[in-house]
Design an enzyme around this catalytic site. Structure first.
Site: not given
Length: 188
Positions: A102-103, A106, A112, A158
């Site tokens: 996920h990071e 980014h 998101h 999320y």
């Protein structure tokens, strides 16, 4: 997400996104000295997930001017896209490969999933249930990509209780897709 202090929403337009992409999909990286010996292999496994499915290569930094420094931290966070020079990816949850994925995404300039401009068709954000100071994680972003249909199963989505101040959902899935309510945000 780490948002630069000088960032302004007026900067959001296609050139901003183009300037934030890593040239040729190559992302130089290094580990900060505070990363314990087992954790680099965990991050390398997360990087391999993206290298197998996307047009991206994570390479150990030699002398590149733009690079990512991966740090052991008390949070999981990253800038969105290439910011120039050294930038940080903070990792707290080293035992969760898909949190690290996920990071990394980014860092590759993705927001998101619930930040997409069309998200109100698919989810409801329950603003009263969000911790103060974390609301920005649920903002709609005009520069958030719509690369395919809304993806409830995305590593960038999320979970329903992320940043809940009161134990109630911060995200509610709208009809006809309510079956995803307990499945979003699964990073295992």
């Amino acid at each position: 997400i780490i948002v630069p202090e000088d960032f302004s929403y007026s900067q959001i337009r296609a050139p901003w996104v183009q300037d934030r992409l890593w040239p040729n999909g190559v992302v130089p990286f290094q580990f900060k000295s505070n990363v314990t010996p087992d954790n680099p292999n965990r991050m390398l496994a997360a990087m391999a997930e993206w290298e197998q499915t996307a047009n991206v290569d994570f390479i150990p930094r030699t002398n590149e001017g733009d690079w990512v420094e991966i740090r052991d931290a008390n949070e999981n966070s990253s800038f969105v896209g290439r910011k120039g020079g050294m930038q940080v990816i903070n990792i707290y949850n080293w035992n969760y490969k898909f949190i690290m994925c996920h990071e990394l995404v980014h860092c590759l300039c993705y927001w998101h999933e619930q930040s997409r401009p069309d998200r109100d068709t698919y989810v409801q954000i329950n603003w009263n249930n969000i911790e103060k100071g974390e609301e920005h994680n649920f903002d709609k972003r005009v520069d958030a990509g719509q690369y395919s249909s809304y993806d409830f199963d995305s590593v960038m989505h999320y979970g329903q209780y992320f940043f809940s101040v009161n134990g109630h959902p911060t995200i509610t899935i709208l009809p006809p897709s309510q079956s995803w309510q307990n499945k979003i945000g699964q990073y295992d």
